[in-house]
Design a protein around this motif. Structure first.
Motif, PDB file in Angstrom:
ATOM      1  N   ALA A  96     100.370  18.671   7.461  1.00 32.82           N
ATOM      2  CA  ALA A  96      98.999  18.430   7.012  1.00 32.82           C
ATOM      3  C   ALA A  96      98.831  18.824   5.547  1.00 32.82           C
ATOM      4  CB  ALA A  96      98.009  19.190   7.882  1.00 32.82           C
ATOM      5  N   VAL A  97      99.410  19.945   5.156  1.00 38.85           N
ATOM      6  CA  VAL A  97      99.316  20.385   3.764  1.00 38.85           C
ATOM      7  C   VAL A  97     100.070  19.426   2.861  1.00 38.85           C
ATOM      8  CG1 VAL A  97     100.028  22.194   2.141  1.00 38.85           C
ATOM      9  CG2 VAL A  97      98.915  22.805   4.298  1.00 38.85           C
ATOM     10  N   GLU A  98     101.275  19.016   3.252  1.00 37.30           N
ATOM     11  CA  GLU A  98     102.063  18.093   2.437  1.00 37.30           C
ATOM     12  C   GLU A  98     101.358  16.760   2.273  1.00 37.30           C
ATOM     13  OE1 GLU A  98     105.873  17.790   4.277  1.00 37.30           O
ATOM     14  OE2 GLU A  98     106.525  19.737   3.560  1.00 37.30           O
ATOM     15  N   GLN A  99     100.717  16.271   3.317  1.00 38.17           N
ATOM     16  CA  GLN A  99     100.051  14.977   3.250  1.00 38.17           C
ATOM     17  C   GLN A  99      98.832  15.030   2.347  1.00 38.17           C
ATOM     18  OE1 GLN A  99      99.335  14.066   7.346  1.00 38.17           O
ATOM     19  NE2 GLN A  99     101.380  13.287   7.679  1.00 38.17           N
ATOM     20  N   ARG A 100      98.173  16.166   2.229  1.00 36.68           N
ATOM     21  CA  ARG A 100      96.972  16.284   1.415  1.00 36.68           C
ATOM     22  C   ARG A 100      97.271  16.735  -0.009  1.00 36.68           C
ATOM     23  NH1 ARG A 100      93.085  13.491   2.081  1.00 36.68           N
ATOM     24  NH2 ARG A 100      91.799  14.984   1.010  1.00 36.68           N
ATOM     25  N   ALA A 101      98.515  17.026  -0.330  1.00 39.07           N
ATOM     26  CA  ALA A 101      98.870  17.489  -1.661  1.00 39.07           C
ATOM     27  C   ALA A 101      99.225  16.311  -2.557  1.00 39.07           C
ATOM     28  CB  ALA A 101     100.057  18.445  -1.572  1.00 39.07           C
ATOM     29  N   SER A 102      98.845  16.426  -3.818  1.00 39.35           N
ATOM     30  CA  SER A 102      99.282  15.404  -4.768  1.00 39.35           C
ATOM     31  C   SER A 102     100.730  15.709  -5.152  1.00 39.35           C
ATOM     32  CB  SER A 102      98.381  15.384  -5.993  1.00 39.35           C
ATOM     33  OG  SER A 102      98.336  16.660  -6.585  1.00 39.35           O
ATOM     34  N   ALA A 103     101.454  14.672  -5.533  1.00 35.50           N
ATOM     35  CA  ALA A 103     102.863  14.848  -5.855  1.00 35.50           C
ATOM     36  C   ALA A 103     103.353  13.667  -6.679  1.00 35.50           C
ATOM     37  CB  ALA A 103     103.681  14.947  -4.564  1.00 35.50           C
ATOM     38  N   TRP A 104     104.518  13.831  -7.258  1.00 34.30           N
ATOM     39  CA  TRP A 104     105.172  12.700  -7.909  1.00 34.30           C
ATOM     40  C   TRP A 104     106.554  12.542  -7.300  1.00 34.30           C
ATOM     41  CZ3 TRP A 104     109.714  13.227 -10.644  1.00 34.30           C
ATOM     42  CH2 TRP A 104     110.046  14.499 -11.075  1.00 34.30           C
ATOM     43  N   PHE A 105     107.048  11.297  -7.370  1.00 35.26           N
ATOM     44  CA  PHE A 105     108.322  10.946  -6.755  1.00 35.26           C
ATOM     45  C   PHE A 105     109.092  10.014  -7.681  1.00 35.26           C
ATOM     46  CE2 PHE A 105     105.208  11.458  -3.428  1.00 35.26           C
ATOM     47  CZ  PHE A 105     105.849  12.183  -2.441  1.00 35.26           C
ATOM     48  N   LEU A 106     110.401   9.947  -7.484  1.00 30.59           N
ATOM     49  CA  LEU A 106     111.198   8.876  -8.057  1.00 30.59           C
ATOM     50  C   LEU A 106     111.323   7.811  -6.983  1.00 30.59           C
ATOM     51  CD1 LEU A 106     114.033  10.746  -9.952  1.00 30.59           C
ATOM     52  CD2 LEU A 106     111.927   9.777 -10.869  1.00 30.59           C
ATOM     53  N   ALA A 107     111.287   6.571  -7.398  1.00 29.79           N
ATOM     54  CA  ALA A 107     111.351   5.455  -6.458  1.00 29.79           C
ATOM     55  C   ALA A 107     112.075   4.306  -7.128  1.00 29.79           C
ATOM     56  CB  ALA A 107     109.940   5.034  -6.050  1.00 29.79           C
ATOM     57  N   SER A 108     112.356   3.273  -6.352  1.00 33.61           N
ATOM     58  CA  SER A 108     112.908   2.050  -6.938  1.00 33.61           C
ATOM     59  C   SER A 108     112.027   0.876  -6.545  1.00 33.61           C
ATOM     60  CB  SER A 108     114.353   1.825  -6.484  1.00 33.61           C
ATOM     61  OG  SER A 108     114.419   1.708  -5.085  1.00 33.61           O
ATOM     62  N   VAL A 109     111.931  -0.070  -7.453  1.00 34.71           N
ATOM     63  CA  VAL A 109     111.115  -1.261  -7.233  1.00 34.71           C
ATOM     64  C   VAL A 109     111.880  -2.202  -6.314  1.00 34.71           C
ATOM     65  CG1 VAL A 109     110.041  -3.261  -8.341  1.00 34.71           C
ATOM     66  CG2 VAL A 109     109.974  -1.028  -9.470  1.00 34.71           C
ATOM     67  N   THR A 110     111.221  -2.644  -5.250  1.00 32.70           N
ATOM     68  CA  THR A 110     111.850  -3.580  -4.316  1.00 32.70           C
ATOM     69  C   THR A 110     111.268  -4.984  -4.433  1.00 32.70           C
ATOM     70  OG1 THR A 110     110.335  -2.904  -2.553  1.00 32.70           O
ATOM     71  CG2 THR A 110     112.463  -1.777  -2.670  1.00 32.70           C
ATOM     72  N   ALA A 111     110.055  -5.107  -5.002  1.00 36.58           N
ATOM     73  CA  ALA A 111     109.442  -6.422  -5.210  1.00 36.58           C
ATOM     74  C   ALA A 111     108.372  -6.289  -6.286  1.00 36.58           C
ATOM     75  CB  ALA A 111     108.825  -6.954  -3.930  1.00 36.58           C
ATOM     76  N   VAL A 112     108.242  -7.329  -7.091  1.00 38.83           N
ATOM     77  CA  VAL A 112     107.190  -7.393  -8.102  1.00 38.83           C
ATOM     78  C   VAL A 112     106.163  -8.399  -7.617  1.00 38.83           C
ATOM     79  CG1 VAL A 112     106.650  -7.919 -10.511  1.00 38.83           C
ATOM     80  CG2 VAL A 112     108.841  -6.836  -9.931  1.00 38.83           C
ATOM     81  N   ASN A 113     104.933  -7.937  -7.436  1.00 35.74           N
ATOM     82  CA  ASN A 113     103.860  -8.777  -6.918  1.00 35.74           C
ATOM     83  C   ASN A 113     102.937  -9.229  -8.039  1.00 35.74           C
ATOM     84  OD1 ASN A 113     104.778  -8.042  -4.263  1.00 35.74           O
ATOM     85  ND2 ASN A 113     103.670  -6.126  -4.493  1.00 35.74           N
ATOM     86  N   SER A 114     102.176 -10.285  -7.797  1.00 38.24           N
ATOM     87  CA  SER A 114     101.162 -10.690  -8.763  1.00 38.24           C
ATOM     88  C   SER A 114     100.009  -9.697  -8.698  1.00 38.24           C
ATOM     89  CB  SER A 114     100.669 -12.102  -8.446  1.00 38.24           C
ATOM     90  OG  SER A 114     100.071 -12.120  -7.169  1.00 38.24           O
ATOM     91  N   GLY A 115      99.209  -9.646  -9.725  1.00 42.05           N
ATOM     92  CA  GLY A 115      98.047  -8.770  -9.711  1.00 42.05           C
ATOM     93  C   GLY A 115      98.329  -7.345 -10.129  1.00 42.05           C
ATOM     94  N   GLY A 116      99.488  -7.075 -10.717  1.00 35.97           N
ATOM     95  CA  GLY A 116      99.757  -5.741 -11.242  1.00 35.97           C
ATOM     96  C   GLY A 116     100.245  -4.721 -10.244  1.00 35.97           C
ATOM     97  N   THR A 117     100.867  -5.168  -9.162  1.00 32.22           N
ATOM     98  CA  THR A 117     101.410  -4.223  -8.192  1.00 32.22           C
ATOM     99  C   THR A 117     102.893  -4.466  -7.971  1.00 32.22           C
ATOM    100  OG1 THR A 117     100.950  -5.571  -6.229  1.00 32.22           O
ATOM    101  CG2 THR A 117      99.190  -4.080  -6.972  1.00 32.22           C
ATOM    102  N   VAL A 118     103.552  -3.438  -7.461  1.00 31.71           N
ATOM    103  CA  VAL A 118     104.956  -3.538  -7.070  1.00 31.71           C
ATOM    104  C   VAL A 118     105.123  -2.891  -5.703  1.00 31.71           C
ATOM    105  CG1 VAL A 118     105.899  -3.587  -9.417  1.00 31.71           C
ATOM    106  CG2 VAL A 118     105.550  -1.394  -8.284  1.00 31.71           C
ATOM    107  N   ASP A 119     106.115  -3.332  -4.961  1.00 30.94           N
ATOM    108  CA  ASP A 119     106.526  -2.669  -3.734  1.00 30.94           C
ATOM    109  C   ASP A 119     107.644  -1.717  -4.118  1.00 30.94           C
ATOM    110  OD1 ASP A 119     104.768  -4.423  -2.523  1.00 30.94           O
ATOM    111  OD2 ASP A 119     106.331  -5.613  -1.556  1.00 30.94           O
ATOM    112  N   ILE A 120     107.655  -0.534  -3.517  1.00 31.59           N
ATOM    113  CA  ILE A 120     108.642   0.468  -3.889  1.00 31.59           C
ATOM    114  C   ILE A 120     109.306   1.068  -2.667  1.00 31.59           C
ATOM    115  CG2 ILE A 120     107.442   1.043  -6.030  1.00 31.59           C
ATOM    116  CD1 ILE A 120     106.401   3.588  -4.638  1.00 31.59           C
ATOM    117  N   SER A 121     110.453   1.689  -2.906  1.00 29.60           N
ATOM    118  CA  SER A 121     111.169   2.431  -1.882  1.00 29.60           C
ATOM    119  C   SER A 121     111.282   3.872  -2.362  1.00 29.60           C
ATOM    120  CB  SER A 121     112.550   1.827  -1.663  1.00 29.60           C
ATOM    121  OG  SER A 121     113.275   2.595  -0.737  1.00 29.60           O
TER     122      SER A 121
END
Length: 84
Positions: free
Chosen positions: A18-43
């Motif tokens: 519960a604490v981990e889910q409510r905490a802000s954080a940053w992660f490293l990820a990789s892009v898996t798809a580039v979508n229209s409208g300014g979004t990407v899918d990530i892993s």
């Protein structure tokens, strides 16, 4: 005694999640798809995340890019930018 320990362990794990889910954080990820409208899918190490908004400074996303992403306490994600 075993049931008491198992219950205590379960309560501790639930509280930690519960604490981990409510905490802000940053992660490293990789892009898996580039979508229209300014979004990407990530892993991420926690699994895939779909349609993450990217900052305008990350103007040329490509599949396979290693990126830094942030998640706030409400569970919203944003791509901060690509790593060199």
């Amino acid at each position: 005694m075993r049931l008491t320990k198992a219950l205590a362990d379960a309560v501790q794990m639930a509280a930690q999640r519960a604490v981990e889910q409510r905490a802000s954080a940053w992660f490293l990820a990789s892009v898996t798809a580039v979508n229209s409208g300014g979004t990407v899918d990530i892993s991420t190490a926690r699994g895939p995340v779909l349609a993450v908004r990217r900052l305008k400074s990350y103007s040329a996303p490509a599949v396979g890019d290693v990126i830094k992403v942030s998640r706030n306490a409400d569970g919203n994600w944003v791509v901060d930018g690509a790593l060199a």
